[in-house]
Design a protein around this motif. Structure first.
Motif, PDB file in Angstrom:
ATOM      1  N   ARG A 216       0.822  -1.207   0.000  1.00 49.64           N
ATOM      2  CA  ARG A 216       0.000   0.000   0.000  1.00 49.64           C
ATOM      3  C   ARG A 216       0.860   1.262   0.000  1.00 49.64           C
ATOM      4  O   ARG A 216       0.444   2.293  -0.526  1.00 49.64           O
ATOM      5  N   TYR A 217       2.043   1.179   0.591  1.00 53.05           N
ATOM      6  CA  TYR A 217       2.857   2.385   0.792  1.00 53.05           C
ATOM      7  C   TYR A 217       4.067   2.467  -0.134  1.00 53.05           C
ATOM      8  O   TYR A 217       4.767   3.477  -0.132  1.00 53.05           O
ATOM      9  N   LEU A 218       4.345   1.396  -0.894  1.00 54.37           N
ATOM     10  CA  LEU A 218       5.467   1.407  -1.822  1.00 54.37           C
ATOM     11  C   LEU A 218       4.948   1.453  -3.249  1.00 54.37           C
ATOM     12  O   LEU A 218       3.937   0.817  -3.584  1.00 54.37           O
ATOM     13  N   SER A 219       5.644   2.184  -4.104  1.00 57.69           N
ATOM     14  CA  SER A 219       5.217   2.282  -5.497  1.00 57.69           C
ATOM     15  C   SER A 219       5.438   0.964  -6.231  1.00 57.69           C
ATOM     16  O   SER A 219       4.733   0.652  -7.197  1.00 57.69           O
ATOM     17  N   ARG A 220       6.405   0.174  -5.777  1.00 55.83           N
ATOM     18  CA  ARG A 220       6.591  -1.168  -6.331  1.00 55.83           C
ATOM     19  C   ARG A 220       6.096  -2.169  -5.304  1.00 55.83           C
ATOM     20  O   ARG A 220       6.547  -2.158  -4.160  1.00 55.83           O
ATOM     21  N   LYS A 221       5.180  -3.038  -5.696  1.00 58.58           N
ATOM     22  CA  LYS A 221       4.511  -3.924  -4.757  1.00 58.58           C
ATOM     23  C   LYS A 221       5.316  -5.210  -4.559  1.00 58.58           C
ATOM     24  O   LYS A 221       5.503  -5.971  -5.517  1.00 58.58           O
ATOM     25  N   PRO A 222       5.794  -5.496  -3.342  1.00 52.68           N
ATOM     26  CA  PRO A 222       6.544  -6.734  -3.111  1.00 52.68           C
ATOM     27  C   PRO A 222       5.612  -7.947  -3.077  1.00 52.68           C
ATOM     28  O   PRO A 222       4.469  -7.855  -2.625  1.00 52.68           O
ATOM     29  N   THR A 223       6.121  -9.065  -3.566  1.00 47.37           N
ATOM     30  CA  THR A 223       5.380 -10.321  -3.543  1.00 47.37           C
ATOM     31  C   THR A 223       6.235 -11.381  -2.850  1.00 47.37           C
ATOM     32  O   THR A 223       7.413 -11.160  -2.554  1.00 47.37           O
ATOM     33  N   ARG A 224       5.649 -12.533  -2.630  1.00 48.36           N
ATOM     34  CA  ARG A 224       6.390 -13.622  -2.008  1.00 48.36           C
ATOM     35  C   ARG A 224       7.630 -13.999  -2.833  1.00 48.36           C
ATOM     36  O   ARG A 224       8.648 -14.392  -2.273  1.00 48.36           O
ATOM     37  N   ALA A 225       7.532 -13.884  -4.130  1.00 46.78           N
ATOM     38  CA  ALA A 225       8.658 -14.246  -4.993  1.00 46.78           C
ATOM     39  C   ALA A 225       9.852 -13.323  -4.796  1.00 46.78           C
ATOM     40  O   ALA A 225      10.993 -13.679  -5.128  1.00 46.78           O
ATOM     41  N   ASP A 226       9.624 -12.128  -4.252  1.00 45.22           N
ATOM     42  CA  ASP A 226      10.712 -11.169  -4.041  1.00 45.22           C
ATOM     43  C   ASP A 226      11.455 -11.392  -2.728  1.00 45.22           C
ATOM     44  O   ASP A 226      12.546 -10.843  -2.533  1.00 45.22           O
TER      45      ASP A 226
END
Length: 535
Positions: A331-341
């Protein structure tokens, strides 16, 4: 002639066991090699007491290697109105920055403001934060425009929940490497004439016939099974979330003191936070605080605060905690982290002082508690890394008040920790980089064989680091090296697993151990490393 300074040698394990066993009476025996136990042992030794610390696993194996890596006053406690706790923590933050500049450094935090009143609310509060720090303040806070906010934290989302970014506030707190600070405290204890030994477990307490007063500890070498009676004037129980188990060696009916809470952190690649500033979300949907922090060339995100009623040595991060962190960060980062990251995930248990069963752990204070039993066992619990030194001072002062120790003044407020030296010397590594943690020992590290042989690129681990850990830092197995003397397991679990066989080979060479030992330490490490891989 080689003029590289050689660190003061630490005795080998055989010698340490003999030293532990030979002394007729210790002034202080500390049980527990985490932040509080190491700090207490350093304080005691600095006052001139004959001091021994025993740790059943490795130094900082539990909670003390799993922090958010922040030396901070506690913005949350300021919002709760706990001014005295914040003032004390900010004072200790300043002392650590001064006494261990190779291990702690200032870090800027951006607090994004989306609501109409967010910026003035945060701004006024953080100016109070500056004032409470006094002369030891790291740097003044200031308001940021929207453009300045994005310049300092380009990955902040421009819109959250339909609200546009209005600006932000920039303030400063401290950052550190928790396990490396623990190692420095252990080295400092030896520098002061004290003794520390890992993989020695307290199995009981000693009392004289017909007397109720505690006069020592029964300690067991976990490798050989040999037991040693350790006689002491003062026994300190500093075992963190496990203090109640030691208290029940003293009194089987002792009431529970600790309400453990589990915190979870995720490690992401550096490009999720490419600048040199951290992001603080002061209030998530459920009232918790979220940090997005640059650390050791990576980005760490956390933390959760979940009650637990068990005390595993290696807790697992739950799917719910992982999903909460990823969803909130997205919600707060322009790039959305996922489990794969996610390159690593870790969980730690916090020792919060016991409260009524209907109290949520996120509302409990980390403020520490020191109690002395009728038989003289000194127990300390609660607190946080930032206030470890003050906790230790309180423990020894209270032991003196109870006439367990003779009077002696605390010396640690102005005591440089092992490796401390001038900051910013020509050729010295930048603060906050892995080699900076070695401080004045860095030339000796670089003189060892294998300094160019990189084992884990993600953490900067070389063959020389492994040899240094074995010779000078009491590393006993692969996990000690890859989890705590170096932070590979916390940064990139897959890379740590790949490097483990070579680390085992080098350790076996340094410690004089055989192929069977190598197989055993690798098997044990792989079981531990499984907890750091996102399922």
């Amino acid at each position: 002639m080689n003029s590289t300074p050689v660190p003061k040698p630490i005795p080998n394990r055989h010698t340490l066991l003999n030293t532990m066993n030979d002394r007729a009476v210790w002034d202080v025996v500390v049980i527990g090699g985490g932040a509080t136990g190491l700090g207490t042992a350093v304080d005691a030794a600095a006052r001139g007491y004959r001091t021994l610390l025993i740790e059943g696993e490795d130094f900082a194996k539990g909670t003390s290697s799993r922090a958010t890596k922040l030396v901070h006053g506690g913005v949350r406690y300021l919002a709760q109105g706990n001014i005295s706790l914040v003032r004390e923590a900010l004072h200790e933050r300043g002392l650590l920055n001064r006494n261990a500049p190779h291990l702690a450094w200032p870090l800027g935090f951006v607090v994004p403001a989306y609501g109409l009143f967010d910026q003035p609310f945060y701004g006024v509060g953080l100016k109070m934060y500056d004032l409470l720090a006094g002369k030891l303040n790291l740097s003044p806070s200031r308001w940021l425009s929207k453009d300045e906010t994005l310049a300092h934290a380009s990955t902040v989302a421009p819109t959250v929940g339909g609200r546009n970014l209005r600006g932000g506030v920039l303030y400063y707190d401290g950052q550190f490497d928790d396990a490396r600070l623990a190692t420095a405290l252990m080295r400092t204890l030896f520098d002061l004439g004290g003794t520390a030994i890992n993989y020695v477990r307290a199995t009981g307490l000693i009392r004289s016939n017909g007397k109720s007063a505690i006069e020592g500890v029964i300690a067991q070498d976990t490798f050989s099974g040999t037991e040693y009676p350790l006689h002491a004037r003062c026994v300190v129980n500093a075992t963190g979330v496990w203090v109640d188990a030691v208290r029940r060696m003293d009194d089987a009916q002792a009431q529970t003191m600790v309400a453990p809470s589990q915190g979870v952190h995720l490690t992401l690649p550096r490009d999720f936070l490419p600048g040199d500033k951290a992001i603080l979300v002061p209030k998530t949907d459920d009232g918790r605080v979220l940090f997005v922090v640059p650390w050791n060339g990576h980005t760490i995100v956390g933390t959760t605060d979940t009650p637990r009623d068990d005390l595993p040595l290696e807790p697992n991060a739950s799917d719910a905690d992982v999903d909460f962190i990823l969803q909130t960060a997205a919600r707060y980062l322009s790039r959305k982290p996922t489990r794969a990251d996610v390159t690593s995930v870790w969980a730690g248990l916090r020792p919060l002082v016991k409260a009524p069963s209907d109290t949520a752990t996120k509302t409990l204070s980390r403020e520490h508690t020191v109690v002395v039993s009728n038989s003289g066992l000194v127990t300390v619990t609660g607190g946080k890394w930032t206030t470890y030194r003050r906790m230790a001072q309180d423990v020894i002062d209270i032991a003196i008040t109870h006439q367990l120790l003779p009077q002696a003044h605390c010396r640690t407020a102005d005591l440089p920790l092992h490796g401390a030296g001038p900051v910013g010397a020509p050729g010295a590594p930048a603060r906050g980089t892995p080699d900076s943690y070695y401080g004045t020992d860095l030339p000796a590290l670089r003189a060892l064989p294998g300094i160019e042989h990189i084992l884990v690129k993600a953490s900067g681990l070389t063959e020389a680091h492994v040899r240094f850990a074995a010779r000078h830092e009491l590393a006993r197995n692969v996990e000690d090296v890859l989890a705590r003397r170096n932070r590979a397991l916390f940064l990139d679990s897959e890379s740590a697993i790949l490097a483990a066989p070579e680390v085992a080979r080098i350790l076996a060479e340094e410690l004089g151990l055989d192929a069977n030992w190598q197989r055993a330490t690798l098997e044990a490490f792989e079981k531990t490393a499984a907890h750091y891989r996102l399922r």
